[in-house]
Design a protein around this motif. Structure first.
Motif, short mmCIF file in Angstrom:
data_model
loop_
_atom_site.label_atom_id
_atom_site.label_comp_id
_atom_site.label_asym_id
_atom_site.label_seq_id
_atom_site.Cartn_x
_atom_site.Cartn_y
_atom_site.Cartn_z
N ILE A 184 -104.58 51.41 -64.65
CA ILE A 184 -105.58 50.23 -65.20
C ILE A 184 -103.88 49.06 -64.83
N THR A 185 -104.09 47.89 -65.11
CA THR A 185 -103.75 46.99 -65.05
C THR A 185 -104.42 45.98 -65.90
N ASP A 186 -103.79 45.08 -67.12
CA ASP A 186 -104.37 44.17 -68.30
C ASP A 186 -105.09 43.14 -67.68
N HIS A 187 -104.86 42.42 -66.35
CA HIS A 187 -106.20 41.69 -66.16
C HIS A 187 -107.32 42.58 -65.28
N ASP A 188 -106.91 43.46 -65.10
CA ASP A 188 -108.52 43.93 -64.55
C ASP A 188 -109.54 44.12 -65.94
N LEU A 189 -109.02 44.89 -67.08
CA LEU A 189 -109.81 44.15 -68.74
C LEU A 189 -110.64 43.46 -68.71
N ASP A 190 -110.29 42.10 -67.63
CA ASP A 190 -111.07 41.15 -68.12
C ASP A 190 -112.16 41.16 -66.89
N HIS A 191 -112.38 41.84 -66.44
CA HIS A 191 -113.49 41.57 -65.32
C HIS A 191 -114.85 42.13 -66.15
N VAL A 192 -115.44 41.35 -65.74
CA VAL A 192 -117.55 41.79 -66.34
C VAL A 192 -117.64 43.01 -65.09
N LEU A 193 -117.98 43.82 -65.08
CA LEU A 193 -118.81 45.24 -64.35
C LEU A 193 -120.65 44.65 -64.30
N ARG A 194 -120.28 45.18 -63.19
CA ARG A 194 -122.06 45.08 -63.45
C ARG A 194 -122.71 46.65 -62.62
N TYR A 195 -123.09 47.12 -63.56
CA TYR A 195 -123.18 48.52 -63.42
C TYR A 195 -125.33 48.87 -64.22
N ALA A 196 -125.61 49.94 -63.68
CA ALA A 196 -126.88 50.16 -63.46
C ALA A 196 -127.13 51.51 -64.80
N SER A 197 -127.95 51.65 -65.88
CA SER A 197 -127.88 52.21 -66.68
C SER A 197 -128.82 53.60 -65.82
#
Length: 181
Positions: A114-127
């Motif tokens: 994991i990179t620091d840049h990856d952490l700012d992403h908004v992840l879409r998922y379904a519960s």
């Protein structure tokens, strides 16, 4: 000062360390003690350990959809998606332990990638109920590790009630000392 990625790596290390302790404790008990209904949220010690594997599998599969396309998550991509949070993946502790070791290896390798840049992403998922959410990836990763800690605390309580000491469980034991000038 510890970066966000360093903290994630520390949490992955803590995850493996604690799981090793819990499974070592589980191996000391007869099977009937592991499956006995202890009135816990997931009924038994084995039920709680199964839930941890289910939750980790679900979250890792969601994390595998991140645009970073983490190669460390490849082994999880091929796993079936658990249908329920209380789904028993394995009915015996040895098989579950083997699966747990795989998950912990994947988590450790993924945390390193994991990179620091990856952490700012908004992840879409379904519960599990099909509700779609868009959440900050770093917050989801922190939830992932917090969820593990929460249920491992329940498991360690169940062991304690049986007189089995899993030893030190505090993250503090793994936080490195800081050099002050």
């Amino acid at each position: 000062m510890m970066s966000r990625t360093d903290h994630i790596r520390l949490m992955a290390k803590y995850n493996k360390w604690m799981n090793d302790k819990l499974y070592e404790a589980a191996m000391t008990l007869p099977g009937e003690e592991l499956i006995a209904d202890r009135k816990a949220f997931f009924s038994s010690i084995l039920g709680t350990l199964n839930h941890l594997a289910v939750g980790d599998t679900m979250w890792l599969k969601r994390f595998a959809t991140h645009p970073a396309n983490y190669s460390a998550l490849e082994p999880v991509r091929n796993l079936p998606i658990p249908e329920r949070l209380d789904q028993p993946l394995y009915s015996d502790v040895q098989s579950l332990s083997n699966h747990r070791r795989l998950l912990d290896q994947v988590i450790t390798e993924w945390a390193r990638s994991i990179t620091d840049h990856d952490l700012d992403h908004v992840l879409r998922y379904a519960s599990t109920k099909g509700i779609v959410a868009d959440k900050n990836f770093f917050c989801l990763v922190m939830h992932f590790f917090n969820h593990q800690t929460h249920h491992r605390g329940q498991a360690s309580t169940l062991f304690s009630q049986l007189g089995v000491d899993v030893g030190v469980t505090d993250l503090l034991a793994l936080i490195p000392n800081e050099v002050t000038v």
